[in-house]
Design a protein around this motif. Structure first.
Motif, PDB file in Angstrom:
ATOM      1  N   PRO A   1       0.837  -1.208   0.000  1.00 23.79           N
ATOM      2  CA  PRO A   1       0.000   0.000   0.000  1.00 23.79           C
ATOM      3  C   PRO A   1       0.870   1.255   0.000  1.00 23.79           C
ATOM      4  CG  PRO A   1      -0.573  -1.475   1.824  1.00 23.79           C
ATOM      5  CD  PRO A   1       0.704  -1.982   1.232  1.00 23.79           C
ATOM      6  N   GLN A   2       0.450   2.240  -0.759  1.00 20.52           N
ATOM      7  CA  GLN A   2       1.256   3.459  -0.887  1.00 20.52           C
ATOM      8  C   GLN A   2       0.303   4.637  -1.028  1.00 20.52           C
ATOM      9  OE1 GLN A   2       4.881   2.834  -2.565  1.00 20.52           O
ATOM     10  NE2 GLN A   2       5.334   4.619  -1.338  1.00 20.52           N
ATOM     11  N   PHE A   3       0.387   5.585  -0.099  1.00 17.58           N
ATOM     12  CA  PHE A   3      -0.417   6.796  -0.229  1.00 17.58           C
ATOM     13  C   PHE A   3       0.395   7.800  -1.035  1.00 17.58           C
ATOM     14  CE2 PHE A   3      -1.477  11.086   1.248  1.00 17.58           C
ATOM     15  CZ  PHE A   3      -2.829  11.117   0.946  1.00 17.58           C
ATOM     16  N   LEU A   4      -0.191   8.308  -2.093  1.00 17.40           N
ATOM     17  CA  LEU A   4       0.531   9.274  -2.924  1.00 17.40           C
ATOM     18  C   LEU A   4      -0.251  10.577  -2.973  1.00 17.40           C
ATOM     19  CD1 LEU A   4       1.592   7.172  -6.047  1.00 17.40           C
ATOM     20  CD2 LEU A   4       3.021   7.834  -4.120  1.00 17.40           C
ATOM     21  N   SER A   5       0.459  11.680  -2.809  1.00 14.02           N
ATOM     22  CA  SER A   5      -0.183  12.978  -2.986  1.00 14.02           C
ATOM     23  C   SER A   5       0.836  13.904  -3.608  1.00 14.02           C
ATOM     24  CB  SER A   5      -0.666  13.540  -1.653  1.00 14.02           C
ATOM     25  OG  SER A   5       0.433  13.850  -0.836  1.00 14.02           O
ATOM     26  N   GLY A   6       0.346  14.918  -4.277  1.00 11.44           N
ATOM     27  CA  GLY A   6       1.274  15.845  -4.895  1.00 11.44           C
ATOM     28  C   GLY A   6       0.535  17.018  -5.477  1.00 11.44           C
ATOM     29  N   GLU A   7       1.303  18.008  -5.881  1.00  9.30           N
ATOM     30  CA  GLU A   7       0.711  19.132  -6.588  1.00  9.30           C
ATOM     31  C   GLU A   7       1.621  19.519  -7.722  1.00  9.30           C
ATOM     32  OE1 GLU A   7      -0.004  21.724  -3.182  1.00  9.30           O
ATOM     33  OE2 GLU A   7       1.889  22.731  -3.639  1.00  9.30           O
ATOM     34  N   PHE A   8       1.031  20.118  -8.734  1.00 11.09           N
ATOM     35  CA  PHE A   8       1.829  20.503  -9.896  1.00 11.09           C
ATOM     36  C   PHE A   8       1.348  21.828 -10.451  1.00 11.09           C
ATOM     37  CE2 PHE A   8      -1.493  17.506 -11.090  1.00 11.09           C
ATOM     38  CZ  PHE A   8      -2.155  18.162 -12.124  1.00 11.09           C
ATOM     39  N   ASP A   9       2.217  22.472 -11.171  1.00  9.71           N
ATOM     40  CA  ASP A   9       1.932  23.757 -11.812  1.00  9.71           C
ATOM     41  C   ASP A   9       2.651  23.693 -13.153  1.00  9.71           C
ATOM     42  OD1 ASP A   9       1.676  26.373 -12.623  1.00  9.71           O
ATOM     43  OD2 ASP A   9       2.403  27.255 -10.743  1.00  9.71           O
ATOM     44  N   LEU A  10       1.893  23.430 -14.195  1.00 12.95           N
ATOM     45  CA  LEU A  10       2.502  23.122 -15.490  1.00 12.95           C
ATOM     46  C   LEU A  10       1.892  23.972 -16.597  1.00 12.95           C
ATOM     47  CD1 LEU A  10       2.236  19.252 -15.094  1.00 12.95           C
ATOM     48  CD2 LEU A  10       4.350  20.553 -14.971  1.00 12.95           C
ATOM     49  N   ILE A  11       2.665  24.170 -17.618  1.00 12.54           N
ATOM     50  CA  ILE A  11       2.185  24.928 -18.776  1.00 12.54           C
ATOM     51  C   ILE A  11       2.157  24.009 -19.990  1.00 12.54           C
ATOM     52  CG2 ILE A  11       2.723  26.835 -20.349  1.00 12.54           C
ATOM     53  CD1 ILE A  11       3.823  28.311 -17.866  1.00 12.54           C
ATOM     54  N   PHE A  12       1.028  24.053 -20.688  1.00 11.23           N
ATOM     55  CA  PHE A  12       0.869  23.235 -21.891  1.00 11.23           C
ATOM     56  C   PHE A  12       0.614  24.141 -23.084  1.00 11.23           C
ATOM     57  CE2 PHE A  12      -0.097  20.657 -18.302  1.00 11.23           C
ATOM     58  CZ  PHE A  12       0.546  19.461 -18.596  1.00 11.23           C
ATOM     59  N   ARG A  13       1.315  23.841 -24.152  1.00 12.33           N
ATOM     60  CA  ARG A  13       1.270  24.651 -25.352  1.00 12.33           C
ATOM     61  C   ARG A  13       0.663  23.797 -26.463  1.00 12.33           C
ATOM     62  NH1 ARG A  13       6.899  27.187 -25.959  1.00 12.33           N
ATOM     63  NH2 ARG A  13       5.935  28.607 -24.489  1.00 12.33           N
ATOM     64  N   PRO A  14      -0.077  24.419 -27.392  1.00  8.76           N
ATOM     65  CA  PRO A  14      -0.608  23.616 -28.498  1.00  8.76           C
ATOM     66  C   PRO A  14       0.536  22.958 -29.254  1.00  8.76           C
ATOM     67  CG  PRO A  14      -1.436  25.883 -28.594  1.00  8.76           C
ATOM     68  CD  PRO A  14      -0.398  25.842 -27.517  1.00  8.76           C
ATOM     69  N   VAL A  15       0.390  21.706 -29.575  1.00  2.00           N
ATOM     70  CA  VAL A  15       1.499  20.964 -30.160  1.00  2.00           C
ATOM     71  C   VAL A  15       1.936  21.564 -31.487  1.00  2.00           C
ATOM     72  CG1 VAL A  15       0.118  19.190 -31.363  1.00  2.00           C
ATOM     73  CG2 VAL A  15       2.376  18.615 -30.477  1.00  2.00           C
ATOM     74  N   GLU A  16       0.995  22.190 -32.200  1.00  2.00           N
ATOM     75  CA  GLU A  16       1.342  22.752 -33.512  1.00  2.00           C
ATOM     76  C   GLU A  16       2.081  24.085 -33.390  1.00  2.00           C
ATOM     77  OE1 GLU A  16      -1.687  22.353 -32.384  1.00  2.00           O
ATOM     78  OE2 GLU A  16      -2.876  24.173 -32.634  1.00  2.00           O
ATOM     79  N   ALA A  17       2.025  24.727 -32.199  1.00  2.00           N
ATOM     80  CA  ALA A  17       2.588  26.072 -32.070  1.00  2.00           C
ATOM     81  C   ALA A  17       4.089  26.106 -32.328  1.00  2.00           C
ATOM     82  CB  ALA A  17       2.298  26.631 -30.687  1.00  2.00           C
ATOM     83  N   ASP A  18       4.816  25.190 -31.690  1.00  2.00           N
ATOM     84  CA  ASP A  18       6.268  25.251 -31.816  1.00  2.00           C
ATOM     85  C   ASP A  18       6.759  24.708 -33.147  1.00  2.00           C
ATOM     86  OD1 ASP A  18       6.653  26.592 -29.542  1.00  2.00           O
ATOM     87  OD2 ASP A  18       7.192  24.865 -28.313  1.00  2.00           O
ATOM     88  N   SER A  19       6.019  23.762 -33.734  1.00  2.00           N
ATOM     89  CA  SER A  19       6.479  23.233 -35.014  1.00  2.00           C
ATOM     90  C   SER A  19       6.236  24.247 -36.124  1.00  2.00           C
ATOM     91  CB  SER A  19       5.774  21.914 -35.324  1.00  2.00           C
ATOM     92  OG  SER A  19       4.390  22.051 -35.175  1.00  2.00           O
ATOM     93  N   GLU A  20       5.104  24.969 -36.057  1.00  2.00           N
ATOM     94  CA  GLU A  20       4.795  25.958 -37.090  1.00  2.00           C
ATOM     95  C   GLU A  20       5.774  27.115 -37.089  1.00  2.00           C
ATOM     96  OE1 GLU A  20       0.924  27.883 -37.249  1.00  2.00           O
ATOM     97  OE2 GLU A  20       0.027  25.868 -37.333  1.00  2.00           O
ATOM     98  N   PHE A  21       6.084  27.577 -35.909  1.00  2.00           N
ATOM     99  CA  PHE A  21       6.893  28.791 -35.826  1.00  2.00           C
ATOM    100  C   PHE A  21       8.391  28.486 -35.815  1.00  2.00           C
ATOM    101  CE2 PHE A  21       2.791  29.940 -34.087  1.00  2.00           C
ATOM    102  CZ  PHE A  21       2.512  31.091 -34.795  1.00  2.00           C
ATOM    103  N   GLY A  22       8.705  27.245 -35.569  1.00  2.92           N
ATOM    104  CA  GLY A  22      10.108  26.864 -35.519  1.00  2.92           C
ATOM    105  C   GLY A  22      10.871  27.661 -34.483  1.00  2.92           C
ATOM    106  N   GLU A  23      10.169  28.092 -33.477  1.00  2.00           N
ATOM    107  CA  GLU A  23      10.778  29.019 -32.515  1.00  2.00           C
ATOM    108  C   GLU A  23      10.408  28.544 -31.116  1.00  2.00           C
ATOM    109  OE1 GLU A  23       9.283  33.377 -30.988  1.00  2.00           O
ATOM    110  OE2 GLU A  23       8.791  32.724 -32.994  1.00  2.00           O
ATOM    111  N   HIS A  24      11.367  28.437 -30.250  1.00  4.35           N
ATOM    112  CA  HIS A  24      11.063  28.033 -28.879  1.00  4.35           C
ATOM    113  C   HIS A  24      11.286  29.221 -27.967  1.00  4.35           C
ATOM    114  CE1 HIS A  24      10.455  23.638 -29.150  1.00  4.35           C
ATOM    115  NE2 HIS A  24      11.054  23.833 -30.307  1.00  4.35           N
ATOM    116  N   SER A  25      10.234  29.654 -27.367  1.00  2.00           N
ATOM    117  CA  SER A  25      10.373  30.832 -26.517  1.00  2.00           C
ATOM    118  C   SER A  25      10.372  30.420 -25.051  1.00  2.00           C
ATOM    119  CB  SER A  25       9.229  31.807 -26.785  1.00  2.00           C
ATOM    120  OG  SER A  25       8.003  31.171 -26.521  1.00  2.00           O
ATOM    121  N   ILE A  26      10.969  29.287 -24.762  1.00  2.00           N
ATOM    122  CA  ILE A  26      10.983  28.810 -23.386  1.00  2.00           C
ATOM    123  C   ILE A  26      12.062  29.552 -22.596  1.00  2.00           C
ATOM    124  CG2 ILE A  26      11.286  26.800 -21.900  1.00  2.00           C
ATOM    125  CD1 ILE A  26      10.384  25.083 -24.254  1.00  2.00           C
ATOM    126  N   THR A  27      11.636  30.214 -21.578  1.00  2.00           N
ATOM    127  CA  THR A  27      12.569  30.946 -20.727  1.00  2.00           C
ATOM    128  C   THR A  27      13.003  30.021 -19.590  1.00  2.00           C
ATOM    129  OG1 THR A  27      10.795  31.736 -19.329  1.00  2.00           O
ATOM    130  CG2 THR A  27      11.331  33.093 -21.233  1.00  2.00           C
TER     131      THR A  27
END
Ligand SMILES: [Zn+2]
Ligand SMILES: [Zn+2]
Length: 189
Positions: free
Chosen positions: A84-110
């Protein structure tokens, strides 16, 4: 629960979902055994990008912040008994449309935006994100007890429950070398 940018244009979306056991497949050695509440919020982050011709274009990023908690069963790495394993967590994530980075060929990840995921045109599936977060939160190795004796490599007997007679047969020295290696690996955890 599918999250789409359209749902977020006017206001953030409040998330208060419960994922029933059996809904998500976590892999061969992990099982969710209680309802898994997920609470949080999804926001739209509109990112303005300049295209080559100087025309501004807009990328709809989804920021997903949530916490979850639930009871799981993880197989012991040595004797494969469910633990038995109790798991808990929290997350804060950013999701970008998959087509955004391929179309623009530009990664604006800071540098502060290291946690970037992608979502398909249909939207972001909350269950997919939770599943991945649960898997990431699992300890690298689960044991039913620190001194679990594991299964006999010859007959498969769970050596916590009974002693088999295989140990009385002289063992192959090559297996001894492997056993010594396994002990060294275990010490690090
Ligand atoms: Zn065990
Ligand atoms: Zn045996």
């Amino acid at each position: 629960m599918l999250i789409t940018p359209v749902q977020l244009f006017d206001e953030p979306l409040e998330i208060d979902e419960t994922i029933a056991p059996g809904t998500l497949e976590y892999g061969p050695d992990t099982r969710q055994v209680s309802p898994l509440p997920v609470k949080g919020q999804a926001d739209l982050l509109i990112e303005h990008r300049s295209e080559e011709r100087g025309v501004l274009s807009q990328v709809n990023d989804i920021r997903l912040r949530a916490s979850y908690q639930g009871e799981f069963e993880v197989l012991c790495a040595r004797c494969v008994d469910p633990v038995p394993q109790f798991l808990s967590g929290e997350f804060d994530l950013i999701f970008r449309p998959v087509e955004a980075d391929s179309e623009f060929g530009e990664h604006s990840i800071t540098p502060d935006e290291t946690e970037i995921g992608y979502y398909e045109e249909s939207g972001l599936l909350l269950e997919d994100v939770v599943r991945e977060q649960v898997l990431l939160s699992l300890p690298p190795r689960t044991l039913c007890k620190p001194d679990c004796k594991g299964l006999c490599p010859r007959c498969g007997q769970n050596q916590n429950l009974a002693t088999c007679s295989c140990g009385q047969i002289p063992s192959d020295p090559r297996w001894n070398a492997l056993a010594g290696l396994a002990d060294k690996i275990e010490v690090k955890h």
